[in-house]
Enzyme design. Structure first.
Site, PDB file in Angstrom:
ATOM      1  N   ARG A  75       0.861  -1.192   0.000  1.00 31.98           N
ATOM      2  CA  ARG A  75       0.000   0.000   0.000  1.00 31.98           C
ATOM      3  C   ARG A  75       0.895   1.240   0.000  1.00 31.98           C
ATOM      4  NH1 ARG A  75      -2.185   3.009   4.888  1.00 31.98           N
ATOM      5  NH2 ARG A  75      -3.564   4.525   3.926  1.00 31.98           N
ATOM      6  N   HIS A 120      -2.746  10.918   1.055  1.00 40.55           N
ATOM      7  CA  HIS A 120      -2.158  10.698   2.384  1.00 40.55           C
ATOM      8  C   HIS A 120      -1.502  12.020   2.811  1.00 40.55           C
ATOM      9  CE1 HIS A 120      -0.517   7.347   5.188  1.00 40.55           C
ATOM     10  NE2 HIS A 120      -0.178   8.499   5.744  1.00 40.55           N
ATOM     11  N   GLU A 165      -7.031   8.367   6.773  1.00 46.02           N
ATOM     12  CA  GLU A 165      -7.267   8.941   8.095  1.00 46.02           C
ATOM     13  C   GLU A 165      -7.871  10.347   8.114  1.00 46.02           C
ATOM     14  OE1 GLU A 165      -3.683   8.642  10.398  1.00 46.02           O
ATOM     15  OE2 GLU A 165      -3.843   6.478  10.551  1.00 46.02           O
ATOM     16  N   ASN A 307      -6.737   1.799  10.073  1.00 43.80           N
ATOM     17  CA  ASN A 307      -5.384   1.980  10.601  1.00 43.80           C
ATOM     18  C   ASN A 307      -5.488   1.874  12.106  1.00 43.80           C
ATOM     19  OD1 ASN A 307      -4.448   2.423   8.061  1.00 43.80           O
ATOM     20  ND2 ASN A 307      -3.902   4.577   8.379  1.00 43.80           N
ATOM     21  N   TYR A 309      -3.382   1.254  15.806  1.00 43.52           N
ATOM     22  CA  TYR A 309      -2.091   1.242  16.489  1.00 43.52           C
ATOM     23  C   TYR A 309      -2.173   0.914  17.971  1.00 43.52           C
ATOM     24  CZ  TYR A 309       0.277   3.193  12.411  1.00 43.52           C
ATOM     25  OH  TYR A 309       0.814   3.361  11.165  1.00 43.52           O
ATOM     26  N   GLU A 377      -2.871  -0.207   8.174  1.00 44.59           N
ATOM     27  CA  GLU A 377      -1.652   0.179   8.899  1.00 44.59           C
ATOM     28  C   GLU A 377      -1.704  -0.397  10.299  1.00 44.59           C
ATOM     29  OE1 GLU A 377      -0.513   4.353   9.238  1.00 44.59           O
ATOM     30  OE2 GLU A 377      -1.106   4.662   7.148  1.00 44.59           O
TER      31      GLU A 377
HETATM   32  C1  BGC Z   1      -0.227   7.600   9.512  1.00 44.57           C
HETATM   33  C2  BGC Z   1       1.209   7.413   9.076  1.00 44.57           C
HETATM   34  C3  BGC Z   1       2.121   7.630  10.267  1.00 44.57           C
HETATM   35  C4  BGC Z   1       1.793   6.602  11.322  1.00 44.57           C
HETATM   36  C5  BGC Z   1       2.659   6.669  12.562  1.00 44.57           C
HETATM   37  C6  BGC Z   1      -0.559   6.940  10.826  1.00 44.57           C
HETATM   38  O1  BGC Z   1      -1.469   7.716  11.500  1.00 44.57           O
HETATM   39  O2  BGC Z   1      -1.108   7.234   8.493  1.00 44.57           O
HETATM   40  O3  BGC Z   1       1.479   8.313   8.033  1.00 44.57           O
HETATM   41  O4  BGC Z   1       3.476   7.603   9.921  1.00 44.57           O
HETATM   42  O5  BGC Z   1       0.469   6.794  11.742  1.00 44.57           O
HETATM   43  O6  BGC Z   1       2.494   7.886  13.205  1.00 44.57           O
END
Ligand code: BGC
Length: 472
Positions: A75, A120, A165, A307, A309, A377
């Site tokens: 991607r 992006h 995002e 995405n 995290y 992501e």
């Molecule tokens: C974004 C990326 C970023 C990553 C880590 C995501 O929110 O899409 O561009 O590098 O987080 O911060």
């Protein structure tokens, strides 16, 4: 437990973070070029993406890395101003088209499925001067750009993501100062952007659906950042605060597109309307959709890109914003808590929260009628000193992918997973001070040499064997 054979494993990157060549071969200026050149100290290490990982010149090496990792998919995002230097579709830059053609063809040569993100975060500066996402005409300019993209690449690319995002674009870029264009229009910026962005998404979706899908047969969706929020205590207040937080972070963008009700999420809309009235505004700071706009947006996505995290606990009473001004954080009016025992990364906002993928995706599945998902992501940051011995990144990926298996077991329609990121890159406001790559990049070296970290071998092992070997 094994991952299905057709599950797409890949990695992700973004144009401004890796390409460099900021003014080469006819590329126009974008808002990150403009901000880092005119306001360099907003970046932690006063750096910029002028050269970054220089992928513009190293794309063949990047594809070689994809092969080293045994990836199924990759991607990446297109730089709007490399394709349309002024942002408008009347002037297409042939060198920009050629660059992405070469890049795509190189992937296809090795059976790597390209997945394109159209936007992006690197808006052409000329469009920002006209207001960017605060101007309702952005949806037409964006749809025109999308048409150029589908026309040129859709014969070979079957996965398109309109936006990466919306929350980060709108809240961070318009409602605060943590991303370009650092507008800090706290009261209304986020919400104007939210409305115009989802309409832009829907118009581009219908450009694809009407003009290209019949002959190209691909899919078009959107990627939303969905972190997991859970109540800090079992009180009704904390449960309600958590719901408002979820609606503000991702519901604002997901609800208009994926819910059966359409429009902005109800409770959060009410909250903004009440606060706006108390603050003396004549109307809610959250604009409404007309019936026609609402219908246009609703159902305008073939899949839900997530995405993901991290996670947070939400409290109605603790850690609340001090001295609030009219803004999204004040509208949410809740505090965030991160337990001490969750492992910490190099990024203040990123810890390893248990089961967060399973929790987030099962919630989304219920809320939004079981759509097709891709995790577009997921990743972990280390400080530059960590070098190649990134054991914690390996642990993060193993833990996350166990949660992905739990998610598949729970019957979520999840079709793929993209690790962030293929290589180290320009980490926005943190410059090169935080690293997310499976491969490190030597930013001191003009050749920008790439070297695999320990985690690269772990990820490759998982991708090629379709299971997680915790002893490897
Ligand atoms: C974004 C990326 C970023 C990553 C880590 C995501 O929110 O899409 O561009 O590098 O987080 O911060």
């Amino acid at each position: 437990r094994k991952f299905p054979d057709d599950f797409l494993f890949g990695t992700a990157t973004a144009s401004y973070q890796i390409e460099g060549a900021w003014n080469e071969d006819g590329k126009g200026e974008n808002i990150w070029d403009y901000m880092t050149h005119n306001n360099p100290t907003v970046i932690k290490d006063v750096s910029n993406g002028d050269i970054a990982a220089d992928s513009y010149h190293n794309y063949k090496r990047d594809v070689e890395i994809m092969r080293e990792l045994s990836l199924d998919a990759y991607r990446f995002s297109l730089s709007w101003s490399r394709i349309l230097p002024t942002g408008m579709a009347n002037e297409v830059n042939p060198a920009g088209i050629e660059f992405y053609n070469n890049y795509i063809n190189e992937m296809l040569k090795y059976n790597i499925t390209p997945m394109i993100t159209l936007y992006h975060w690197d808006l052409p500066q000329k469009l920002q001067e006209l207001g960017g996402f605060a101007n309702p005409y952005i949806s037409d300019w964006y749809a025109d750009y999308a048409r150029v993209v589908f026309e040129n690449f859709g014969d070979r690319v079957k996965h398109f993501i309109t936006f990466n995002e919306p929350r980060e674009i709108c809240f961070q870029g318009y409602g605060s100062t943590t991303k370009a264009p650092i507008l800090n229009s706290t009261a209304v910026g986020t919400y104007l952007c939210a409305k115009h962005l989802v309409i832009a998404h829907a118009k581009a979706y219908y450009v694809y659906d009407n003009e290209f899908r019949p002959t190209q047969g691909g899919q078009c969706g959107i990627t939303i950042s969905v972190n997991w929020f859970a109540p800090y205590t079992d009180s009704d207040e904390d449960h309600f605060a958590t719901e408002i937080k979820r609606q503000s972070e991702w519901g604002l963008y997901a609800h208009p597109i994926f819910s059966s009700e359409g429009g902005f999420p109800k409770e959060f809309s009410q909250r903004i309307a009440e606060k706006s009235a108390q603050q003396g505004y004549a109307k809610s700071r959250l604009p409404e959709f007309t019936a026609e706009e609402k219908a246009l947006v609703q159902g305008s996505s073939d899949f839900f890109g997530v995405n993901h995290y991290t996670g947070y606990l939400i409290s109605a009473t603790q850690n609340k914003v001090e001295n609030p001004v009219p803004s999204m954080p004040d509208d949410v009016d809740a505090g965030t808590i991160v337990p001490e025992e969750w492992p910490k990364s190099a990024s203040t906002w990123l810890t390893l929260a248990p089961n967060s993928i399973l929790n987030a995706l099962t919630d989304l599945k219920e809320r939004y009628n079981n759509p097709i998902f891709y995790i577009t992501e997921n990743g972990w940051s280390t400080p530059p000193e960590t070098g190649l011995d990134d054991d914690m990144r390996g642990t993060y990926y193993r833990t996350a992918l166990e949660s992905v298996l739990d998610t598949l077991d729970a019957g979520v329609n999840l079709k793929g997973y993209m690790a962030w990121s293929l290589i180290d890159n320009f980490e926005w406001m943190q410059g090169y001070a935080e690293r997310f790559g499976l491969y490190s990049v030597d930013f001191e070296d003009p050749a920008r040499t790439r070297t695999p970290r320990k985690s690269a071998f772990i990820y490759k092992h998982i991708v090629s064997n379709r299971f997680i070997d915790h002893t490897y």
